[in-house]
Design a protein around this motif. Structure first.
Motif, PDB file in Angstrom:
ATOM      1  N   ASN A   1       0.829  -1.203   0.000  1.00 51.36           N
ATOM      2  CA  ASN A   1       0.000   0.000   0.000  1.00 51.36           C
ATOM      3  C   ASN A   1       0.865   1.255   0.000  1.00 51.36           C
ATOM      4  OD1 ASN A   1      -1.462   2.150   2.113  1.00 51.36           O
ATOM      5  ND2 ASN A   1      -2.780   1.381   0.499  1.00 51.36           N
TER       6      ASN A   1
ATOM      7  N   PRO B   1     -17.511   7.676   1.857  1.00 52.06           N
ATOM      8  CA  PRO B   1     -16.530   6.741   1.289  1.00 52.06           C
ATOM      9  C   PRO B   1     -15.216   7.429   0.899  1.00 52.06           C
ATOM     10  CG  PRO B   1     -18.703   6.433   0.297  1.00 52.06           C
ATOM     11  CD  PRO B   1     -18.777   7.693   1.097  1.00 52.06           C
TER      12      PRO B   1
ATOM     13  N   ARG C   1     -10.016   3.210  -1.540  1.00 58.66           N
ATOM     14  CA  ARG C   1      -9.485   2.147  -0.687  1.00 58.66           C
ATOM     15  C   ARG C   1      -7.981   2.265  -0.471  1.00 58.66           C
ATOM     16  NH1 ARG C   1     -12.740  -3.384  -2.518  1.00 58.66           N
ATOM     17  NH2 ARG C   1     -14.829  -2.666  -1.919  1.00 58.66           N
ATOM     18  N   TYR C   2      -7.256   2.615  -1.508  1.00 53.77           N
ATOM     19  CA  TYR C   2      -5.808   2.681  -1.370  1.00 53.77           C
ATOM     20  C   TYR C   2      -5.379   3.770  -0.384  1.00 53.77           C
ATOM     21  CZ  TYR C   2      -5.356   6.987  -4.122  1.00 53.77           C
ATOM     22  OH  TYR C   2      -5.429   8.301  -4.552  1.00 53.77           O
TER      23      TYR C   2
ATOM     24  N   LEU D   1      -7.022   4.560   2.441  1.00 50.69           N
ATOM     25  CA  LEU D   1      -7.475   4.291   3.808  1.00 50.69           C
ATOM     26  C   LEU D   1      -6.367   3.891   4.796  1.00 50.69           C
ATOM     27  CD1 LEU D   1     -10.920   2.511   3.331  1.00 50.69           C
ATOM     28  CD2 LEU D   1     -10.485   4.669   4.513  1.00 50.69           C
TER      29      LEU D   1
END
Length: 336
Positions: free
Chosen positions: A79, A292, A295-296, A298
């Protein structure tokens, strides 16, 4: 069943504390303690279970954390590479990579130390392990309860929907991260209208940064108006520079409008629990909901939030870390 008395009491304390105010960090600690004591109680019962069940619990208690730690370490490093590629090499974007490297560094240290047969080195490694274990416990408490807090739904009608600002693109345009907050606020607004209730005031909160041409609140309001929200349903709070000021200045506007106001505050999901703690501290009458986030983004964002929360409670956290270091040093000296 006596082994489950302590986790049951902790669970009761958690429920009572959360009922009084879901925005306390104490709830996160109680959540973590409940989970740990319940897991320990299960381990005490393994001798009374069938063989397959006992083996399953033992595997989950010992093998899963080991494998899981390595998997998490690898994920964080990957990540971190993604964050650098997409967001640049700013220090804040390196947090997940550094955390992943730290996990593997700790594993390597624990493997290497026994090879040196040194009491001092062993003691230092044991002391470091205690401190890391404490920080990991606090992090898991934060992560677990933040996840639960993020499941809160807006129930009933509210008078204001406060949307927290963030930096603008080019000094005057709403970025995707901020647009996500505005869409969430717009959803709450639309849902209340659909129930036939009085429309809530959409309160955009954010001042003008040194590199911005307009206040964040102004850019946010313009975005909402372009999306079809009537301008008369929008109020601007354009003085704040920090989340704390977002809360305090928004509270002033809401109190002037109605002393008995009820609100909901909107931010991104990774920031929701920390923002809720700030709202509680500022005396804001309302819960915080999250929108929201990519995702990357978070993992690094969540780590930043944890570091901030850990530091905000530094008096307790640093005292406990200091106590663990003192205990480790004393034990090392006694064994030397």
């Amino acid at each position: 069943m006596a082994a489950f008395a302590l986790p049951a009491l902790l669970l009761l304390a958690l429920c009572v504390s959360a009922y009084k105010d879901r925005r306390r960090f104490r709830n996160a600690v109680l959540f973590g303690l409940t989970f740990i004591t319940f897991s320990a109680a299960l381990l005490f019962q393994v001798t009374a279970l069938p063989g397959w069940a006992a083996l399953t619990i033992i595997a989950l208690a010992f093998a899963a954390p080991t494998v899981g730690t390595m998997v998490i370490g690898g994920f964080l490093i990957a990540n971190g590479v993604t964050m650098v590629r997409k967001e640049g090499r700013r220090p804040a974007n390196l947090l997940s990579m550094l955390a992943g490297l730290g996990i593997f560094g700790m594993i390597a240290l624990l493997i290497a130390v026994p090879m040196f047969h040194s009491v001092v080195l062993t003691g230092a490694a044991a002391t470091l392990t205690l401190v890391v274990a404490y920080v990991a416990f606090v992090f898991l408490c934060f992560l677990g309860y933040a996840f639960l807090y993020g499941r809160i739904k807006v129930r009933g009608d509210v008078d204001h929907v406060v949307m927290l600002g963030s930096g603008l693109i080019g000094g005057d345009r709403v970025p995707p991260l901020l647009a996500s907050r505005l869409r969430k606020g717009q959803e709450i607004y639309a849902a209340q209208l659909a129930r036939g209730a009085r429309p809530p005031v959409l309160l955009t909160s954010g001042g003008k940064g040194s590199d911005e041409r307009v206040a964040e609140a102004r850019a946010m309001a313009d975005w909402l108006i372009a999306e079809g929200v009537p301008a008369e349903h929008i109020t601007l709070e354009d003085r704040s520079r920090t989340t704390e000021e977002n809360m305090l200045f928004s509270k002033e506007i809401m109190l002037a409008d109605d002393a008995g106001y009820r609100c909901v505050v909107v931010t991104n999901n990774f920031h929701a629990f920390r923002a809720a703690m700030m709202a509680r501290k500022a005396g804001v009458n309302g819960q915080v909901v999250g929108s929201p986030t990519a995702r990357y983004f978070l993992p690094s964002a969540t780590l930043r939030e944890f570091v901030a929360v850990f530091w905000e409670h530094r008096a307790v956290n640093l005292s406990i870390c200091g106590l663990l270091i003192a205990i480790g040093a004393a034990a090392t000296l006694a064994a030397a």
